[in-house]
Scaffold this active site. Structure first.
Site, PDB file in Angstrom:
ATOM      1  N   GLU A   1       1.435  -2.980  -3.959  1.00  0.00           N
ATOM      2  CA  GLU A   1       2.015  -1.522  -3.116  1.00  0.00           C
ATOM      3  C   GLU A   1       1.461  -0.851  -3.799  1.00  0.00           C
ATOM      4  OE1 GLU A   1       5.858   0.503  -1.845  1.00  0.00           O
ATOM      5  OE2 GLU A   1       6.351  -1.422  -2.328  1.00  0.00           O
TER       6      GLU A   1
ATOM      7  N   LYS B   1      12.687  -2.486   3.942  1.00  0.00           N
ATOM      8  CA  LYS B   1      12.634  -2.373   2.289  1.00  0.00           C
ATOM      9  C   LYS B   1      14.435  -1.740   2.196  1.00  0.00           C
ATOM     10  CE  LYS B   1      10.569   1.034  -0.860  1.00  0.00           C
ATOM     11  NZ  LYS B   1       9.585   1.707  -1.075  1.00  0.00           N
TER      12      LYS B   1
ATOM     13  N   ARG C   1       1.636   8.921  -2.751  1.00  0.00           N
ATOM     14  CA  ARG C   1       1.469   9.116  -3.659  1.00  0.00           C
ATOM     15  C   ARG C   1      -0.162  10.172  -4.229  1.00  0.00           C
ATOM     16  NH1 ARG C   1       5.986   6.960  -7.735  1.00  0.00           N
ATOM     17  NH2 ARG C   1       6.518   5.237  -5.850  1.00  0.00           N
TER      18      ARG C   1
END
Length: 184
Positions: free
Chosen positions: A32, A120, A36
């Site tokens: 993943e 999640k 960012r």
């Protein structure tokens, strides 16, 4: 979905091959790559090209613009720290799995209304960990969770033993894999 979903932060595009090689050598065929950093989309594209056998997705996707960029780069799944209806709709239109961060009954109900049954659970340690997941699974037996944040080698087996855990997410997989590759 793989049982382990490493959260990968790539600061420089050159890190992509080394990190994904280390993960694959450690038996992990998933990454993943977080949105960012400025090179996230480029890293996803490179990862998909160099590692076609791995499941490469985008993480920390917080809006439609990032989601579209991730999908254009080849992301095979999308993960968010929270739930975005816009991202959910884009993923649904493109038949791409979306794993939004959901920690409250209201958020889980919203995910279910959008047709999402795997979420999640982030940050897992802050929101009650396994105890909270067990409590939430009672009213939502159809939901599976990907706990991330605060899951590590000290408690991973407890999480994996719970049948409502779809996978475990975490950045510690990257550090472990790199350490192993470098002989640490």
């Amino acid at each position: 979905m793989e049982k382990f979903v490493p959260v990968v932060v790539i600061k420089e595009i050159e890190e992509t091959e080394k990190i994904l090689t280390a993960l694959r050598n450690n038996g992990i065929n998933c990454a993943e790559i977080t949105f960012r950093t400025a090179c996230a989309a480029e890293a996803i594209s490179l990862a998909c090209k160099l590692f076609p056998d791995m499941s490469v997705g985008a993480g920390t996707v917080i809006n439609a613009e990032q989601c579209n960029a991730a999908l254009e780069a080849g992301a095979q799944f999308i993960v968010s720290p929270g739930l975005s209806v816009a991202v959910a709709n884009i993923c649904k239109e493109n038949n791409i799995p979306y794993y939004p961060g959901c920690v409250t009954p209201t958020e889980i109900m919203q995910a279910l209304e959008l047709g999402i049954t795997t979420v999640k659970f982030f940050p897992a340690n802050v929101y009650g960990g396994l105890k909270a997941l067990k409590a939430l699974s009672a009213p939502f037996p159809q939901v599976k969770f990907i706990p991330t944040g605060g899951v590590d080698r000290s408690n991973i087996d407890e999480f994996l033993a719970f049948d409502k855990i779809e996978a475990i997410g975490g950045s510690f997989f990257v550090k472990e894999s790199l350490d192993k590759m470098e002989g640490k």
